[in-house]
Write an enzyme that holds these catalytic residues in place. Structure first.
Site, short mmCIF file in Angstrom:
data_model
loop_
_atom_site.label_atom_id
_atom_site.label_comp_id
_atom_site.label_asym_id
_atom_site.label_seq_id
_atom_site.Cartn_x
_atom_site.Cartn_y
_atom_site.Cartn_z
N ASN A 1 -33.75 -30.48 43.68
CA ASN A 1 -34.61 -31.10 42.66
C ASN A 1 -35.40 -32.30 43.16
O ASN A 1 -36.02 -33.00 42.36
CB ASN A 1 -33.77 -31.50 41.46
CG ASN A 1 -33.68 -30.35 40.48
OD1 ASN A 1 -34.66 -29.66 40.22
ND2 ASN A 1 -32.50 -30.13 39.95
N ARG B 1 -26.58 -28.56 45.23
CA ARG B 1 -27.74 -27.79 44.77
C ARG B 1 -28.76 -28.69 44.04
O ARG B 1 -29.95 -28.43 44.02
CB ARG B 1 -27.29 -26.64 43.85
CG ARG B 1 -28.39 -25.62 43.67
CD ARG B 1 -27.87 -24.28 43.14
NE ARG B 1 -28.98 -23.38 42.95
CZ ARG B 1 -28.90 -22.07 42.86
NH1 ARG B 1 -27.72 -21.49 42.97
NH2 ARG B 1 -29.95 -21.32 42.68
N LYS C 1 -30.40 -17.55 40.59
CA LYS C 1 -30.67 -18.10 39.26
C LYS C 1 -31.66 -17.18 38.57
O LYS C 1 -32.74 -16.92 39.10
CB LYS C 1 -31.30 -19.47 39.37
CG LYS C 1 -30.32 -20.59 39.55
CD LYS C 1 -31.03 -21.84 39.09
CE LYS C 1 -30.48 -23.09 39.65
NZ LYS C 1 -31.33 -24.23 39.23
N HIS D 1 -46.64 -25.68 38.86
CA HIS D 1 -45.35 -26.33 39.10
C HIS D 1 -45.30 -27.01 40.48
O HIS D 1 -44.93 -28.17 40.60
CB HIS D 1 -44.22 -25.32 38.95
CG HIS D 1 -42.89 -25.82 39.40
ND1 HIS D 1 -42.18 -26.77 38.68
CD2 HIS D 1 -42.16 -25.56 40.50
CE1 HIS D 1 -41.06 -27.05 39.33
NE2 HIS D 1 -41.01 -26.32 40.43
N GLU E 1 -24.23 -25.05 41.02
CA GLU E 1 -25.00 -26.28 40.84
C GLU E 1 -24.19 -27.49 40.38
O GLU E 1 -24.57 -28.20 39.47
CB GLU E 1 -26.14 -26.06 39.84
CG GLU E 1 -27.17 -27.16 39.92
CD GLU E 1 -28.44 -26.79 39.18
OE1 GLU E 1 -29.20 -27.70 38.90
OE2 GLU E 1 -28.66 -25.60 38.93
N LYS F 1 -32.12 -22.87 51.93
CA LYS F 1 -31.74 -22.68 50.52
C LYS F 1 -30.41 -21.92 50.43
O LYS F 1 -29.55 -22.27 49.63
CB LYS F 1 -32.84 -21.97 49.73
CG LYS F 1 -32.41 -21.76 48.28
CD LYS F 1 -33.48 -21.74 47.26
CE LYS F 1 -32.84 -21.68 45.87
NZ LYS F 1 -33.76 -21.25 44.82
N HIS G 1 -41.28 -32.95 36.75
CA HIS G 1 -41.09 -32.38 35.41
C HIS G 1 -41.76 -33.24 34.34
O HIS G 1 -42.32 -32.72 33.37
CB HIS G 1 -39.60 -32.21 35.08
CG HIS G 1 -38.97 -31.09 35.82
ND1 HIS G 1 -37.61 -31.04 36.12
CD2 HIS G 1 -39.49 -29.95 36.35
CE1 HIS G 1 -37.35 -29.93 36.78
NE2 HIS G 1 -38.46 -29.25 36.93
N GLU H 1 -42.70 -26.65 47.81
CA GLU H 1 -41.25 -26.39 47.83
C GLU H 1 -40.74 -26.32 49.28
O GLU H 1 -39.58 -26.64 49.56
CB GLU H 1 -40.91 -25.09 47.09
CG GLU H 1 -41.39 -25.02 45.64
CD GLU H 1 -40.56 -25.83 44.64
OE1 GLU H 1 -39.55 -26.46 45.04
OE2 GLU H 1 -40.92 -25.84 43.45
N HIS I 1 -38.67 -33.16 41.69
CA HIS I 1 -38.72 -32.46 40.41
C HIS I 1 -38.46 -33.39 39.22
O HIS I 1 -38.97 -33.14 38.13
CB HIS I 1 -37.72 -31.30 40.39
CG HIS I 1 -38.19 -30.12 41.20
ND1 HIS I 1 -38.44 -30.18 42.55
CD2 HIS I 1 -38.47 -28.84 40.83
CE1 HIS I 1 -38.84 -28.99 42.97
NE2 HIS I 1 -38.87 -28.16 41.95
N ARG J 1 -24.16 -4.37 30.87
CA ARG J 1 -23.35 -5.45 31.45
C ARG J 1 -23.60 -5.70 32.94
O ARG J 1 -22.82 -6.34 33.62
CB ARG J 1 -21.85 -5.21 31.26
CG ARG J 1 -21.46 -5.21 29.82
CD ARG J 1 -19.99 -5.54 29.64
NE ARG J 1 -19.66 -5.46 28.24
CZ ARG J 1 -19.39 -4.34 27.60
NH1 ARG J 1 -19.38 -3.19 28.25
NH2 ARG J 1 -19.12 -4.36 26.33
#
Ligand code: NAD
Ligand code: ZN
Length: 351
Positions: free
Chosen positions: A232, A228, A134, A252, A224, A214, A239, A176, A235, A112
């Protein structure tokens, strides 16, 4: 009957991101390093030489995004049980974002939740993936769809690791970095335009500012819901580019660079960015060997793919756009015809 349960979440999570030569790390607990075959051959010895702990194990997995799966996580968990790690034990992620995301997720699951530390070894993971908590894996439905928000106890960023990083991977991290500057900080943008990334102290400064930005964003919005999403930028388009090219042609960060160009073209079309500002970003990306062009085969197919993105809520595509340099704006009201006009400029027919 109703039993109201009120858990007031008062946890304050604090940890440091150290940007320096990897220091001696002392832990009075069992430690397992999670890494992959590529990184272990290059840097494992160095990391081990810095660690003092009760018992030390190494879990090595295959290298590649295709191994970022629940199956790998289960294999790692099994090894941890074999080594009898306990609830006080610690995982150390040594590698890029794939290792970091997967190690963090494994740490969140083992009994856990046990502690974990990030030792990111790619530029992308140093400025982006290792900060923010994340964690997760991919599955057949998409990337990073299974996971948890789980923060590390510390992040150790040593730019010496980057000396062995392939040039393309390094450039992917720069995409980035410029993203953060365009979205949030004009002064940082100007600094980046002149920055010589081969100089250690410049690189450390750049990483520091990216991590700071960040962290600010994540702090404002850990789950998010709002700001946040600004991370993107580039992105939404990127994507689709990644998807259209089956995740094979571009790294990426490279797809993000193309995505930034597309987003900026939209900003220019909307009159919120000047041609000159767009050009500055383009030259920066080119200088760092990032792609800035992409030929869209079919505009309608490209457009339809926006809706595959998990961020396209109620059929509205949310565009994170540059509002000049150093400022952002989120728009979900872009006229389809305006968007298609921009996409057309990236297709053969647009020439
Ligand atoms: N958690 C987040 O907030 C977040 C943010 C961005 C990206 N990500 C995730 O990060 C992953 C991408 O990370 P990445 O770009 O670091 O890719 P990666 O982890 O696949 O690393 C890229 C390649 O470089 C190799 N490598 C790593 N360090 C090296 C070194 N020092 N020298 C030589 N080779 C080295 C790796 O083995 C790999 O082959 C994706 O899975 C993405 O989803 C997560
Ligand atoms: Zn990204």
């Amino acid at each position: 009957m109703i039993v109201p349960i009120n858990l007031e979440n008062q946890t304050i999570i604090k940890y440091n991101v150290m940007i320096e030569k990897l220091p001696k790390l002392t832990f009075n607990r069992k430690v397992a390093i999670v890494t992959n075959t590529t990184v272990s051959a290059l840097h494992l010895e160095e990391l081990i030489s810095r660690i003092e702990c009760d018992e030390l194990y190494v879990v090595t997995i295959e290298d590649g995004e295709e191994f970022k799966t629940l199956e790998t996580v289960e294999n790692i968990l099994n090894e941890l049980f074999e080594h009898k790690l306990d609830r006080k034990s610690l995982l150390i992620a040594l590698g890029g974002g794939v290792i970091g995301d997967m190690t963090g997720f494994t740490a969140s699951l083992y009994q856990r939740g046990i502690g974990f530390v990030q030792v990111p070894t790619t530029l992308l993971s140093q400025v982006d993936a290792s900060v923010g908590g994340k964690t997760g894996v991919n599955n057949k439905y998409g990337k990073n769809l299974i996971g948890a928000f789980y923060q590390p106890e510390a992040v150790y960023i040593d730019t010496d690791f980057l000396k062995t990083l392939p040039k393309r991977e390094f450039a992917a991290g720069i995409a980035e970095i410029i993203k953060m500057a365009v979205m949030f900080d004009k002064e940082y943008f100007d600094f980046l335009m002149e920055a010589d990334f081969t100089k250690k102290e410049v690189l450390e400064k750049v990483i520091e500012r990216s991590v700071e930005l960040k962290a600010e964003v994540v702090n404002l919005d850990e789950k998010e819901s709002g700001i946040r999403a600004v991370l993107n930028y580039g992105h939404t388009f990127g994507h689709v580019v990644e998807n259209e090219t089956n995740y094979k042609t571009y790294l990426h960060g490279e797809a993000v660079a193309i995505g930034i160009m597309m987003a900026n073209a939209l900003s220019v079309e909307l009159g919120i960015m000047s041609e000159n500002e767009m050009q500055q970003v383009k030259e920066f990306l080119q200088k760092h060997n990032l792609p800035v062009d992409y030929e869209i085969e079919d505009i309608d197919t490209f457009y339809d793919k926006f809706f595959l993105d998990k961020k396209a809520a109620n059929n509205k595509i949310k565009f994170i756009l540059a509002n000049g340099l150093g400022k952002h704006v989120v728009r979900d009201d872009i006229d389809v015809s305006v968007l298609k006009k921009v996409l057309k400029s990236f297709s053969k027919k647009g020439e």
